[in-house]
Design a protein around this motif. Structure first.
Motif, PDB file in Angstrom:
ATOM      1  N   THR A  66       0.807  -1.153  -0.143  1.00 53.00           N
ATOM      2  CA  THR A  66       0.098   0.049  -0.104  1.00 53.00           C
ATOM      3  C   THR A  66       1.016   1.421   0.022  1.00 53.00           C
ATOM      4  OG1 THR A  66      -0.079  -0.105   2.440  1.00 53.00           O
ATOM      5  CG2 THR A  66      -1.754  -1.072   1.129  1.00 53.00           C
ATOM      6  N   ASP A  67       2.220   1.029   0.020  1.00 51.89           N
ATOM      7  CA  ASP A  67       3.059   2.368  -0.158  1.00 51.89           C
ATOM      8  C   ASP A  67       3.140   2.792  -1.697  1.00 51.89           C
ATOM      9  OD1 ASP A  67       5.271   4.095  -0.431  1.00 51.89           O
ATOM     10  OD2 ASP A  67       6.366   2.727   1.033  1.00 51.89           O
ATOM     11  N   VAL A  68       2.333   3.887  -2.065  1.00 54.42           N
ATOM     12  CA  VAL A  68       2.080   4.422  -3.206  1.00 54.42           C
ATOM     13  C   VAL A  68       2.534   6.075  -3.154  1.00 54.42           C
ATOM     14  CG1 VAL A  68       0.232   2.893  -3.879  1.00 54.42           C
ATOM     15  CG2 VAL A  68      -0.306   4.936  -2.497  1.00 54.42           C
ATOM     16  N   PRO A  69       2.887   6.588  -4.462  1.00 50.78           N
ATOM     17  CA  PRO A  69       3.044   8.038  -4.407  1.00 50.78           C
ATOM     18  C   PRO A  69       1.814   8.711  -4.103  1.00 50.78           C
ATOM     19  CG  PRO A  69       2.839   7.022  -6.796  1.00 50.78           C
ATOM     20  CD  PRO A  69       2.868   5.936  -5.721  1.00 50.78           C
ATOM     21  N   THR A  70       2.096   9.767  -3.332  1.00 49.58           N
ATOM     22  CA  THR A  70       0.881  10.687  -2.532  1.00 49.58           C
ATOM     23  C   THR A  70       0.178  11.330  -3.754  1.00 49.58           C
ATOM     24  OG1 THR A  70       2.211  10.772  -0.646  1.00 49.58           O
ATOM     25  CG2 THR A  70       0.392  12.392  -0.952  1.00 49.58           C
ATOM     26  N   GLY A  71      -1.090  11.397  -3.560  1.00 51.28           N
ATOM     27  CA  GLY A  71      -1.850  12.116  -4.630  1.00 51.28           C
ATOM     28  C   GLY A  71      -2.121  11.814  -6.044  1.00 51.28           C
ATOM     29  N   GLN A  72      -1.749  10.577  -6.411  1.00 50.10           N
ATOM     30  CA  GLN A  72      -1.602  10.313  -7.433  1.00 50.10           C
ATOM     31  C   GLN A  72      -3.030   9.346  -8.052  1.00 50.10           C
ATOM     32  OE1 GLN A  72       0.288  11.635  -9.887  1.00 50.10           O
ATOM     33  NE2 GLN A  72       1.069  12.800  -8.332  1.00 50.10           N
ATOM     34  N   GLY A  73      -3.703   8.901  -6.827  1.00 51.52           N
ATOM     35  CA  GLY A  73      -4.773   7.720  -7.270  1.00 51.52           C
ATOM     36  C   GLY A  73      -4.549   6.332  -7.128  1.00 51.52           C
ATOM     37  N   PHE A  74      -3.382   6.158  -6.690  1.00 51.24           N
ATOM     38  CA  PHE A  74      -2.945   4.691  -6.739  1.00 51.24           C
ATOM     39  C   PHE A  74      -3.058   4.116  -5.211  1.00 51.24           C
ATOM     40  CE2 PHE A  74      -0.205   6.374  -9.854  1.00 51.24           C
ATOM     41  CZ  PHE A  74      -0.555   5.775 -11.127  1.00 51.24           C
ATOM     42  N   THR A 228       4.703   1.168  -9.451  1.00 52.28           N
ATOM     43  CA  THR A 228       3.346   1.322  -9.743  1.00 52.28           C
ATOM     44  C   THR A 228       3.052   2.357 -10.837  1.00 52.28           C
ATOM     45  OG1 THR A 228       1.125   1.488  -8.801  1.00 52.28           O
ATOM     46  CG2 THR A 228       2.547   3.158  -8.354  1.00 52.28           C
ATOM     47  N   GLY A 229       1.857   2.297 -11.364  1.00 50.24           N
ATOM     48  CA  GLY A 229       1.463   3.271 -12.361  1.00 50.24           C
ATOM     49  C   GLY A 229       2.225   3.023 -13.638  1.00 50.24           C
ATOM     50  N   LEU A 230       2.340   1.599 -13.919  1.00 48.71           N
ATOM     51  CA  LEU A 230       3.321   1.290 -15.223  1.00 48.71           C
ATOM     52  C   LEU A 230       2.179   1.442 -16.265  1.00 48.71           C
ATOM     53  CD1 LEU A 230       5.775  -0.115 -16.067  1.00 48.71           C
ATOM     54  CD2 LEU A 230       4.901  -2.441 -15.465  1.00 48.71           C
ATOM     55  N   GLN A 231       2.776   1.970 -17.473  1.00 53.00           N
ATOM     56  CA  GLN A 231       1.872   2.305 -18.541  1.00 53.00           C
ATOM     57  C   GLN A 231       2.841   2.385 -19.765  1.00 53.00           C
ATOM     58  OE1 GLN A 231      -1.797   4.592 -18.574  1.00 53.00           O
ATOM     59  NE2 GLN A 231      -0.833   6.019 -19.653  1.00 53.00           N
ATOM     60  N   LEU A 232       2.357   1.751 -20.891  1.00 55.74           N
ATOM     61  CA  LEU A 232       2.982   1.633 -22.308  1.00 55.74           C
ATOM     62  C   LEU A 232       1.736   2.038 -23.064  1.00 55.74           C
ATOM     63  CD1 LEU A 232       5.662   0.950 -23.955  1.00 55.74           C
ATOM     64  CD2 LEU A 232       4.659  -1.195 -24.250  1.00 55.74           C
ATOM     65  N   GLU A 233       2.093   3.131 -24.052  1.00 55.05           N
ATOM     66  CA  GLU A 233       1.303   3.651 -24.874  1.00 55.05           C
ATOM     67  C   GLU A 233       1.902   4.142 -26.148  1.00 55.05           C
ATOM     68  OE1 GLU A 233      -0.303   7.259 -23.525  1.00 55.05           O
ATOM     69  OE2 GLU A 233       0.946   7.307 -21.672  1.00 55.05           O
ATOM     70  N   ALA A 234       1.113   4.293 -27.424  1.00 50.90           N
ATOM     71  CA  ALA A 234       1.575   4.783 -28.404  1.00 50.90           C
ATOM     72  C   ALA A 234       1.864   6.412 -28.435  1.00 50.90           C
ATOM     73  CB  ALA A 234       0.586   4.372 -29.554  1.00 50.90           C
ATOM     74  N   GLY A 235       2.887   6.687 -29.014  1.00 48.89           N
ATOM     75  CA  GLY A 235       3.371   8.151 -29.046  1.00 48.89           C
ATOM     76  C   GLY A 235       4.413   8.380 -28.308  1.00 48.89           C
TER      77      GLY A 235
END
Length: 361
Positions: A66-74, A228-235
Motif C-alpha cells: 500500500t506504499d504508493v506515491p501521494t496524490g496520484q490515485g494509486f 506502480t502506475g506502469l503504462q505503455l502507450e503509442a506516441g
C-alpha cells in the motif's frame, strides 16, 4: 450555424478510458494468486500479468504493497524485497520485472512498417538504491530489441519516469495469440547482458547490449524497490495513467489466469456425474475466453459426495484434455471407490482449496 456544447462543464477535461495502456494491471491492484510470496529464487507470477523473471540473483519476497506515491490515485504497488543478497552476479544472472503481450493486440502500432509508432513507457518507482536502471522492449517474433536507461536520483523517494522508444520499421509482429513483445524493467544483470554497449536503437538482439550500466539491486538485503502506475502507450509523450474499473481490470487479467477459490471446508465448487464407483466427471465454464487452452493445478484437497451425501471420498482432479477449450473445461476426479455410477456428485473442498487455470504467455 454555430454549435453549442451540451453537458457538464466540470467533465470537459475527463477522458473516458480507451485502453490506450498496453500494460495489464499497471496499477498493481489485481492479485488473484495472492498478495505475498517469500523465498523466491525462480521466475514466477504474483500480481496478475507481472512476471518476476530471475536467474541466480539472490532470494526475494514479492508482495502487493500500500506504499504508493501521494496524490496520484494509486492504492497498490508491487514490492520486491531482497532477503538473500548476491553481490557478485554470475555471467548469466539476471533480475527483471516483465510483461508479455500477444501480437494480435499490437497490430495498431504498425511495427515493421514505415509508419511504425513510437511507444512511451511511464511508471512510478521508489528504490533504496540510486543509480542507473535499464528498461527495454524485446520483439520475441523477430529477435529484435531496444534499451533505454533512466536514473533513480533519490533513495526511498517516489519518482516518475518517462521513456520513449522510437518506432521500429523492421520486423512486423505476428497477428496471433502468441507471445510477440516483452517490456522489461531490469534490476540486475550479469556480464552476459551488460558487458557490451547499450543498444539504444532497434536492432537484432545482442544479449551483452541489453542492460549495460544496470545497478545490482541484489547486492544487499537492505535493498527493496516499489513500482506502480506502469503504462505503455503509442506516441512520444506519456499521458495520465489510465485507471480502469476493477471489473474491467480483472476480466482482462482473467484471459490469462483464473482462480476458483474454496475458502474453507465443504465449499461447493461444481456438480459432477459419477460414471463408476471411483470416478466422476464435471466441468468449469470459463469466466472469460482464455488466450489459449489452459493448464490446471490445484491447492488443498477435495471431496466428492453423492446426491444423498451418503458417500464421500478424497481424490484428485485433472483436466480431461480432449475436451478442454478456451471457453470451458471438462475434468475427471478419481476417488476411493465409494461413488455410485449414474448418480449426481458434488465437488466440495475438504479444506481450503483452489482450482487454478493458467494460460499465460
Amino acid at each position: 450555424m454555430a454549435l453549442t456544447r451540451i453537458g457538464n462543464p466540470a467533465l470537459a477535461d475527463v477522458r473516458e478510458p480507451n485502453f490506450r495502456n498496453i500494460i495489464f494491471n499497471g496499477d498493481m491492484s489485481i492479485a488473484q494468486r495472492g498478495t505475498s510470496q517469500a523465498s523466491i529464487t525462480s521466475s514466477q507470477y504474483l500480481l496478475d500479468r507481472h512476471y518476476f523473471n530471475i536467474s541466480g540473483l539472490g532470494t526475494w519476497t514479492m508482495s502487493q504493497s500500500t506504499d504508493v506515491p501521494t496524490g496520484q490515485g494509486f492504492a497498490s504497488s508491487i514490492k520486491l524485497d531482497c532477503t538473500t543478497a548476491d553481490a557478485s552476479p554470475a555471467a548469466s544472472d539476471y533480475l527483471m520485472l516483465q510483461q508479455r503481450f500477444e501480437g494480435q493486440n499490437l497490430q495498431y502500432i504498425k511495427k515493421g512498417t514505415s509508419s511504425a509508432e513510437s511507444l512511451t513507457l511511464s511508471f512510478w518507482i521508489k528504490s533504496t538504491k540510486t543509480g542507473t536502471y535499464i528498461a527495454d522492449l524485446y520483439d520475441f517474433d523477430n529477435t529484435r530489441q531496444i534499451s533505454k536507461s533512466y536514473t533513480v536520483s533519490s533513495a526511498n523517494t517516489w519518482e516518475k519516469k518517462e521513456i520513449t522508444f522510437p518506432g521500429d520499421t523492421s520486423g512486423a509482429l505476428d497477428n496471433n495469440n502468441a507471445r510477440s513483445l516483452d517490456v522489461d524493467l531490469f534490476f540486475g544483470a550479469g556480464s552476459d547482458r551488460s558487458s557490451g554497449t547499450l543498444n539504444t536503437s532497434w536492432g537484432s538482439n545482442v544479449q551483452a547490449n541489453r542492460a549495460v550500466g544496470q545497478v545490482n539491486l541484489a547486492d544487499s538485503t537492505s535493498n527493496e524497490v516499489y513500482i506502480t502506475g506502469l503504462q505503455l502507450e503509442a506516441g512520444t509523450s506519456a499521458s495520465d495513467f489510465e485507471f480502469l474499473p476493477v471489473d474491467a481490470n480483472l476480466l482482462r487479467c482473467q484471459r490469462y489466469f483464473q482462480k476458483i477459490d474454496g475458502s474453507g471446508s465443504n465449499t461447493v465448487m461444481t456438480i459432477m456425474h459419477a460414471y463408476s464407483s471411483d470416478n466422476a466427471i464435471g466441468c468449469f465454464p470459463a469466466i472469460i475466453q482464455f488466450r489459449a487452452n489452459p493448464t490446471l493445478s490445484t491447492t488443498g484437497s477435495f471431496n466428492a459426495w453423492t446426491a444423498n451425501a451418503g458417500n464421500r471420498a478424497d481424490g484428485a482432479i485433472a483436466l480431461y484434455s480432449a475436451s478442454t477449450t478456451q471457453n470451458g473445461f471438462i475434468f475427471t476426479r478419481a476417488s476411493e471407490g465409494t461413488l455410485s455410477a449414474g448418480n449426481a456428485s458434488g465437488l466440495y473442498t475438504a479444506s481450503a482449496a483452489t482450482v487454478l487455470f493458467d494460460a499465460e504467455l
